[in-house]
Design an enzyme around this catalytic site. Structure first.
Site, PDB file in Angstrom:
ATOM      1  N   HIS A  92      36.625  44.031  56.231  1.00  0.00           N
ATOM      2  CA  HIS A  92      36.448  45.105  55.254  1.00  0.00           C
ATOM      3  C   HIS A  92      37.751  45.409  54.508  1.00  0.00           C
ATOM      4  O   HIS A  92      37.769  45.445  53.273  1.00  0.00           O
ATOM      5  CB  HIS A  92      35.944  46.364  55.943  1.00  0.00           C
TER       6      HIS A  92
ATOM      7  N   HIS B  32      41.548  45.466  49.919  1.00  0.00           N
ATOM      8  CA  HIS B  32      42.768  46.178  49.567  1.00  0.00           C
ATOM      9  C   HIS B  32      44.029  45.329  49.770  1.00  0.00           C
ATOM     10  O   HIS B  32      45.111  45.880  49.951  1.00  0.00           O
ATOM     11  CB  HIS B  32      42.884  47.455  50.404  1.00  0.00           C
TER      12      HIS B  32
ATOM     13  N   LYS C 238      34.847  46.779  41.065  1.00  0.00           N
ATOM     14  CA  LYS C 238      35.575  47.706  41.935  1.00  0.00           C
ATOM     15  C   LYS C 238      36.304  48.634  40.981  1.00  0.00           C
ATOM     16  O   LYS C 238      37.307  48.265  40.371  1.00  0.00           O
ATOM     17  CB  LYS C 238      36.559  46.950  42.828  1.00  0.00           C
TER      18      LYS C 238
END
Length: 306
Positions: A183, A201, A248
């Protein structure tokens, strides 16, 4: 493109692989009493200990393009975010190469059950072994063991790290479909009413996916304070992009930092911090947002405080 030929060797049993030399275990990685009393100081110490962090303009070059508001969906960047990354880093900094070799082990569709092969487990163990030889991870162990949170035995600590980051859990109603590593660093695509990217990220994942044509950089998100715009030297970016055609709308990323730094920072915040962790990382004021999923990391990522 990055030369990945030698990455196949990472699939061998960890005992058959070669690792970099251990960082010295002198006083430089001992947490001070002040840091033990205030874990926010410990976070900044990790930044100082990130000996593998890349240097903007030397090891890589970025072009931030045009700024935009979060709600703006049009592409404001003519080109890619990454203009150049020195491929030598994947040879001279083995934690980078080992990290990147893990990124293709996952199905990006959230809710899709993951199948982890024995070779992939060996890649995971070898990655943990490699980063465990670096200053940020050694400092993390000393910090957490001094706090009584983890075992003083380093092998037990490494097993804990492997479990924390790689053990599968259910997300989106499907058991075994996600992990903290997938994730946070790889990213997932939610399949609800409207598809959206969650997680994702990490700058190395961004660079590799952009090089493959899977990421379309749309520009940086304008800072809340006027006059503070990112440039090619900035190492904390808030950006917008599409991954595999899915938007995103806002994502903050620490650019150029090492994998061991992010693992250490996020693990520290998970064990010692709260949901919001307002820290100073070198010149950057950051909120490390940490969401728990039971006794696992649900998500953790930086938010630029500006």
């Amino acid at each position: 493109m990055v030369n990945m030929d030698h990455w196949q060797g990472y699939k061998r049993p960890p005992s058959e692989q070669e690792y970099s030399d251990e960082v010295g275990t002198g006083t430089s990685i001992e947490p001070s009493e002040e840091e033990l009393a205030d874990f926010l100081q410990a976070c900044n110490r990790l930044w100082q200990l990130d000996l593998n962090r890349l240097e903007p303009g030397k090891d890589y070059q970025i072009d931030c393009g045009e700024g935009k508001k979060v709600f703006q969906k049009e592409d404001m960047a003519e080109g890619s975010l990454f203009c150049y990354v020195d491929e030598d880093i994947f040879r001279t900094k083995p934690t980078f190469a080992r990290f990147c070799s893990l990124l293709d082990n996952y199905n990006p569709n959230a809710g899709c059950k993951e199948v982890v092969t024995s070779e992939e487990k060996q890649e995971q163990a070898a990655f943990i072994e490699e980063i465990s030889r670096t200053a940020p991870i050694k400092y993390l162990h000393k910090y957490l063991s001094r706090k009584g949170i983890v075992s003083e035995n380093y092998q037990d600590f490494k097993r804990m790290l492997t479990s924390l980051w790689f053990d599968l859990y259910g997300r989106g109603g499907t058991s075994g479909s996600s992990s903290a590593f997938e994730h946070v660093f790889v990213g997932e695509i939610k399949q609800h009413c409207e598809q959206e990217v969650s997680g994702f990220h990490n700058w190395l994942q961004f660079y590799l996916e952009e090089a493959k044509g899977c990421v379309d950089y749309h520009g940086y998100i304008l800072p809340r304070r006027r006059g503070e715009t990112p440039d090619s030297e900035t190492q904390l970016l808030t950006v917008q992009f599409k991954w595999n055609g899915v938007l995103k709308s806002v994502s903050s990323t620490l650019v150029g930092v090492s994998p061991e730094f992010e693992i250490a920072l996020y693990t520290l915040c998970f064990f010692v911090g709260g949901e919001d962790n307002y820290v100073q990382l070198g010149p950057y004021s950051v909120n490390i947002k940490c969401y728990r999923f039971g006794n696992k990391i649900g998500s953790v990522f930086p938010i630029a405080e500006c």
